[in-house]
Design an enzyme around this catalytic site. Structure first.
Site, PDB file in Angstrom:
ATOM      1  N   ASP A  14    -108.432  49.923 -19.753  1.00 34.24           N
ATOM      2  CA  ASP A  14    -109.207  48.528 -19.538  1.00 34.24           C
ATOM      3  C   ASP A  14    -110.648  48.184 -20.728  1.00 34.24           C
ATOM      4  O   ASP A  14    -111.749  49.170 -20.277  1.00 34.24           O
ATOM      5  CB  ASP A  14    -109.827  48.824 -17.628  1.00 34.24           C
ATOM      6  CG  ASP A  14    -109.353  47.761 -17.489  1.00 34.24           C
ATOM      7  OD1 ASP A  14    -110.035  46.364 -17.574  1.00 34.24           O
ATOM      8  OD2 ASP A  14    -109.506  47.465 -16.368  1.00 34.24           O
ATOM      9  N   LYS A  37    -115.691  41.686 -17.310  1.00 33.54           N
ATOM     10  CA  LYS A  37    -116.699  41.171 -17.144  1.00 33.54           C
ATOM     11  C   LYS A  37    -118.062  42.198 -17.567  1.00 33.54           C
ATOM     12  O   LYS A  37    -118.240  42.775 -17.420  1.00 33.54           O
ATOM     13  CB  LYS A  37    -117.002  40.422 -15.720  1.00 33.54           C
ATOM     14  CG  LYS A  37    -116.046  39.661 -15.327  1.00 33.54           C
ATOM     15  CD  LYS A  37    -115.810  39.667 -13.346  1.00 33.54           C
ATOM     16  CE  LYS A  37    -114.797  38.647 -13.474  1.00 33.54           C
ATOM     17  NZ  LYS A  37    -114.937  38.557 -11.950  1.00 33.54           N
ATOM     18  N   ASP A  84    -106.497  46.912 -28.437  1.00 23.94           N
ATOM     19  CA  ASP A  84    -106.225  44.910 -29.014  1.00 23.94           C
ATOM     20  C   ASP A  84    -107.218  44.164 -28.122  1.00 23.94           C
ATOM     21  O   ASP A  84    -106.963  42.598 -28.607  1.00 23.94           O
ATOM     22  CB  ASP A  84    -104.465  44.869 -28.599  1.00 23.94           C
ATOM     23  CG  ASP A  84    -104.900  44.860 -26.619  1.00 23.94           C
ATOM     24  OD1 ASP A  84    -105.805  45.153 -25.861  1.00 23.94           O
ATOM     25  OD2 ASP A  84    -104.715  43.808 -25.984  1.00 23.94           O
ATOM     26  N   THR A 140     -98.097  53.535 -28.809  1.00 28.07           N
ATOM     27  CA  THR A 140     -97.766  53.788 -27.661  1.00 28.07           C
ATOM     28  C   THR A 140     -97.632  52.357 -27.231  1.00 28.07           C
ATOM     29  O   THR A 140     -96.465  51.956 -27.798  1.00 28.07           O
ATOM     30  CB  THR A 140     -99.351  53.182 -26.475  1.00 28.07           C
ATOM     31  OG1 THR A 140     -99.629  51.801 -26.801  1.00 28.07           O
ATOM     32  CG2 THR A 140    -100.717  54.328 -27.110  1.00 28.07           C
ATOM     33  N   GLU A 144     -99.206  49.125 -27.437  1.00 31.71           N
ATOM     34  CA  GLU A 144     -99.351  49.096 -28.923  1.00 31.71           C
ATOM     35  C   GLU A 144     -98.146  48.226 -28.983  1.00 31.71           C
ATOM     36  O   GLU A 144     -98.246  47.352 -30.058  1.00 31.71           O
ATOM     37  CB  GLU A 144     -99.656  50.246 -29.713  1.00 31.71           C
ATOM     38  CG  GLU A 144    -100.061  49.932 -30.772  1.00 31.71           C
ATOM     39  CD  GLU A 144    -100.507  51.274 -31.257  1.00 31.71           C
ATOM     40  OE1 GLU A 144    -100.786  51.262 -32.267  1.00 31.71           O
ATOM     41  OE2 GLU A 144    -100.795  52.311 -30.595  1.00 31.71           O
TER      42      GLU A 144
END
Length: 214
Positions: free
Chosen positions: A117, A121, A153, A191, A194
């Site tokens: 993740d 922010k 990514d 993955t 991916e």
């Protein structure tokens, strides 16, 4: 994408021989769980399980442990094993921020961070798995020449991570801003996430970092 709640997921996990229901018992003694002294590689966040399952099949001389917080995610990953007892593979449901509760100092040889993740922010930066507090935890559980392999990514997360590695004195190598167009692609294990995003032309970023024991 949010994963839907699966009623009874935690109970269902116990039916799979690759799931470790009492992981704290093995802290400092994972060799007993695997029955050997082979190196231990840990994936933090296991997705649908393709990555860790593939590595376990390709490298029977390495022990692999997937650490994932959500029972529903672990269940989906262990279901790939089809109830088979894979001797060098284990799944653990646990909070990755508490790795020192699962592993003794310098018990792990490598950690994989795949598409974590990005917590975009700024106020959530401390939650990123490459924030300095996490890196210090990794340094504690990794062996002296232990490695951290990261793929993402998200370019912003990647650049943030490179800066964190440098600040915390991790030695970086094999840095690529386009994995699938690099020489590293030949040995890359994708993955599910991916594969989906790279098929759309999304660049994948990758780095290997070695910790220096302070």
């Amino acid at each position: 994408m949010r994963l839907r709640n699966i009623p009874g997921a935690e109970a269902a996990l116990r039916e799979y021989p690759t799931f470790v229901d009492n992981p704290l018992f093995y802290k400092g003694n994972w060799k007993e769980r695997f029955g050997n002294n082979n190196p231990i590689h840990v994936e933090i966040g296991c997705g649908k399980g393709r990555f860790i399952n593939t590595l376990a099949e390709r490298h029977p001389d390495i022990n692999f442990i997937a650490v994932e917080l959500k029972a529903e995610v672990v269940l989906r990953a262990v279901q790939r094993t089809e109830y088979k007892a894979i001797p060098n593979l284990a799944f653990v449901q646990y909070d990755a921020s508490k790795l020192t509760e699962l592993f003794a100092d310098h018990e792990i040889s490598r950690i994989y961070l795949n598409f974590s993740d990005p917590w975009p922010k700024t106020r959530h930066a401390k939650r990123r798995l490459t924030y300095k507090s996490f890196l210090n935890t990794y340094r504690q559980v990794l062996v002296a020449d232990g490695e951290l392999h990261m793929k993402t990514d998200n370019e912003n997360l990647f650049e943030f991570s490179l800066n964190q590695f440098a600040a915390e004195r991790f030695q970086m190598r094999n840095i690529t801003f386009d994995l699938h167009q690099s020489k590293l692609a030949a040995d890359n294990v994708m993955t599910e996430y991916e594969e989906r995003f790279s098929s759309r032309g999304q660049r994948i970023y990758r780095v290997e970092a070695s910790c220096v024991i302070k």
